[in-house]
Enzyme design. Structure first.
Site, short mmCIF file in Angstrom:
data_model
loop_
_atom_site.label_atom_id
_atom_site.label_comp_id
_atom_site.label_asym_id
_atom_site.label_seq_id
_atom_site.Cartn_x
_atom_site.Cartn_y
_atom_site.Cartn_z
N HIS A 120 0.95 -1.24 -0.04
CA HIS A 120 -0.07 0.18 -0.14
C HIS A 120 0.87 1.22 -0.20
O HIS A 120 1.84 1.36 0.93
CB HIS A 120 -0.81 0.07 1.23
N ASP B 146 -15.48 2.45 7.42
CA ASP B 146 -14.50 3.29 6.94
C ASP B 146 -15.37 4.44 6.09
O ASP B 146 -14.82 5.49 5.82
CB ASP B 146 -13.15 2.72 6.10
N ARG C 176 -15.34 12.52 8.12
CA ARG C 176 -13.89 13.33 8.28
C ARG C 176 -13.77 14.18 7.23
O ARG C 176 -13.35 15.38 7.63
CB ARG C 176 -12.80 12.32 8.48
N SER D 217 -8.07 3.75 8.72
CA SER D 217 -8.73 3.86 7.39
C SER D 217 -7.93 2.87 6.64
O SER D 217 -8.46 2.12 5.99
CB SER D 217 -8.81 5.36 7.00
N LYS E 3 -9.06 -1.25 5.46
CA LYS E 3 -9.39 -1.83 4.13
C LYS E 3 -8.37 -2.74 3.82
O LYS E 3 -8.78 -3.64 3.18
CB LYS E 3 -9.27 -0.51 3.20
#
Lengths: 449, 449
Positions: free
Chosen positions: A92, A171, A178, A193, A197
């Site tokens: 990621h 999320d 947010r 967050s 995921k």
């Protein structure tokens, strides 16, 4: 406005807000109560907003961060890839400009014997998104069902899709809140967050590419390191193999910024070419993915494996196969000249002679958004053909009139605001920069490698 | 959830939230934009909640506090009492147990030639409310219209009513939101809430009685002083004569706690009697109201004036007149034995011999609430007859079996939980307390007096 009723629990939301406001730490049960109530709509948005702001300003302990991630992860479906015998690994990135390594890494690491179940996002703000890049390949489907995802993973070892409705609904709810309440910028909330995921993919190992510099969300390296350590620890608490590389984002990665242009550059890397920085980062990240997934004994060995796979052409073949499985037109993979392209080009020439000493990298990303290659708002659509080819990078020598970038666009008028932004993005000085930032600033890993 | 549209303004709510989150100061125009948007409902509650929490944790400058007060004040009707030639003065207390001075002060100060336009509140939590006390007088109407309010003020120089719907609607909206989002406890927000309502009365001068100690909202004196200074400065910025007395709330004021009981005790003071602490505080506060309103040259002179007026019986007469004008049954003023009363009494006897060294004063207030004399929630109704008569106060000597308090109630069973709470509220030690807290801890006033 009355206090919402509390059912099947002894918690009062107001007490949990006050606890965080006063700097206390919430228990996992308290955090789960908030996340569940928010997801199901039994806790009103105004109470969640107050709690989120208290989290931004008071922070969270590592235990709270892990509990929040856990609660958000289990608010929805968690994929079980146990039917695939190989170990699963993913990467990621926190997002940057020209950051396109996923398209190279997924097939590369799959060839090495691991499974890469990659669930990616779209571009937002100045950063691009993997899904937008893939969709510049005509026909490519990122919206596969879970059975289709399983089938592609089984057949090619890698698959790249978007987040389904069923993954981490907490999320989606929290992020939307947010976004409008000034509570995005918290490492604890960002960690939960991302990790909620990514862990829903059913991966065994996760490599984080945390960007720092003028084109990253975390401009300061200390902020990037803090977030990286938080995510690594959170993943480890959930039994995952974790590492993070803090990598440089003081200039675009590679030379291409824009969706189809970036696919083209990835194909170059998969063919053994491409710009040195992009190629090098793909090999480094690939090496770590192999190491974390147990496909190599050391990172160095992992890097050798990655180099061999690229050289063999198998990574390219696997990418082509994945594109085919996901409905994409492989003719554009075989002949990237068939990718969506603009007919018009505008050169951005240097007004000065000297050396490139700084690049306002976020502005390069913004220039691409202005051209239509990215999104200012979630609902915006993206033009796959537009983009920027970066000719001059940090430390490069330039003469007056020499092109810094080339804008791929539909007309001079369309290019004008982007052109101005790009001109302003370059700092050119008479002497070269004192030192060059390394590609990998730091490695966050608890152990030897 | 999308960003609400912005009309007739260049502000974005998200930017204002972020500014406060990051410790910045908002301009008066920015604050007005938020307050107006909240009142009109164009800014969603979740955005206001995030901003409120940021204010709680980041604080406000004096300029911001004044701007918030100003915007909240002008969200509704501001009374204009210019038709009355005399100067107007009011007093506000932050709330305590047995705190009943308003009923003495309004007529006392009116006799001295000033106008007292008093808009008061109801009890909430452990503290009593002036309106609840007045309503223990059969027939007394606190819900006058503005013309009726004007008429009573003109005729008797004082009038005591509740907040109308038209006064500071922003405060009603914001308070309801603060109540459920853990954002009540901020001196800046408390200041703006109190001052926006009090300044809507059209007063020229305002005396603040800021309580501190075990029965006050501000347990710590430094917190009381901080709030007092904030309110004094905010009022002065709006051109009002301001002062604050920090007064002791480590034990109930006077001997009576409970609505009808407190009216009875006020009548005693108006007749020149009553317990020394209550009498003394009424004279001190009255002296300051005279001084701030220009009815005396010094506070000392103001105190002499207050003593003379009480001694003359004119303050009592004026109270009786005001009650009559506001529809109250004056027979209970002439004969307080006719006030609502319970038939049952329960003594709370001391289990120890020694001296009273501490009283958990908030618990005395809570005991009265438990009896039905106060409110746990806004919508609760109040029993005017119940209450507590306090026999032993700080420093008093007690022997075993001697009564500490008497509970006025309807049955032993009803009294039981209050009785236990009262027993636990007294600390009795073998030696007297080292020193006695003065009634007035400190004066906040910018100037000589």
């Amino acid at each position: 406005m009355s206090q919402p009723s509390v059912s099947q629990s002894s918690f009062r939301v107001i007490d949990l807000i006050r606890k965080k406001r006063d700097g206390g730490a919430l228990s996992p049960a308290e955090i789960e109560y908030l996340v569940d109530g928010c997801t199901q709509g039994s806790i009103p948005d105004y109470q969640m907003a107050a709690w989120l702001m208290a989290v931004v300003l008071r922070g969270m302990t590592r235990e709270e961060t892990a509990a929040l991630t856990h609660a958000m992860l289990h608010s929805g479906e968690v994929l079980d890839l146990g039917f695939l015998p190989a170990r699963k690994v993913d990467k990621h990135s926190t997002g940057g400009v020209g950051d396109k390594t996923s398209l190279v890494l997924a097939p590369l690491v799959a060839v090495g014997g691991l499974v890469v179940p990659m669930i990616s996002g779209r571009g937002l703000g100045h950063t691009g998104g993997t899904l937008d890049k893939l969709e510049s390949i005509p026909g490519f489907r990122v919206g596969l069902t879970v059975p289709e995802f399983h089938r592609v993973l089984k057949a090619s070892g890698c698959c790249m899709i978007g987040q389904t409705e069923k993954i981490a609904p907490a999320d989606r709810k929290l992020y939307a809140l947010r976004d409008v309440t000034g509570t995005v910028e918290s490492p604890y909330l960002i960690c939960a967050s991302i990790m909620s995921k990514k862990l829903a993919e059913g991966t065994d190992a996760l490599l984080l590419d945390v960007k720092t510099g003028s084109g990253a969300f975390m401009k300061k390296e200390e902020d990037a390191v803090f977030l990286a350590e938080l995510m690594v620890e959170t993943g480890e608490r959930m039994g995952k193999q974790m590492a993070a590389l803090i990598t440089d984002m003081n200039q675009p990665l590679g030379r291409m910024v824009g969706n189809a242009l970036e696919v083209q550059e990835c194909i170059e890397v998969l063919h053994g070419g491409g710009p040195p920085d992009l190629r090098e980062l793909c090999l480094e990240l690939g090496a770590w993915m192999f190491y974390l997934g147990g496909a190599s004994k050391t990172v160095t060995e992992g890097k050798q494996l990655a180099e061999q796979i690229i050289a063999s052409g198998k990574a390219f073949d696997r990418f082509r196969q994945m594109v085919e499985f996901q409905g994409g037109d492989v003719r554009v993979i075989d002949d990237p000249a068939r990718l969506p392209a603009t007919k018009h080009r505008v050169e951005v020439a240097s007004h000065l002679a000297g050396y490139v000493t700084a690049i306002a990298c976020e502005q390069i990303g913004t220039a691409c958004v202005i051209l239509g290659g990215g999104r200012e708002r979630k609902e915006d659509s993206v033009d796959p053909a537009v983009g920027i080819v970066v000719h001059k990078k940090l430390g490069d020598k330039v003469s007056i009139g020499e092109p810094l970038c080339t804008i791929h666009c539909h007309s001079d008028a369309q290019a004008a605001p982007a052109k101005q932004l790009l001109e302003e993005s370059y700092e050119i000085m008479p002497t070269p920069p004192a030192h060059k930032q390394p590609l990998v600033h730091r490695v966050i890993y608890k152990g030897q490698f």
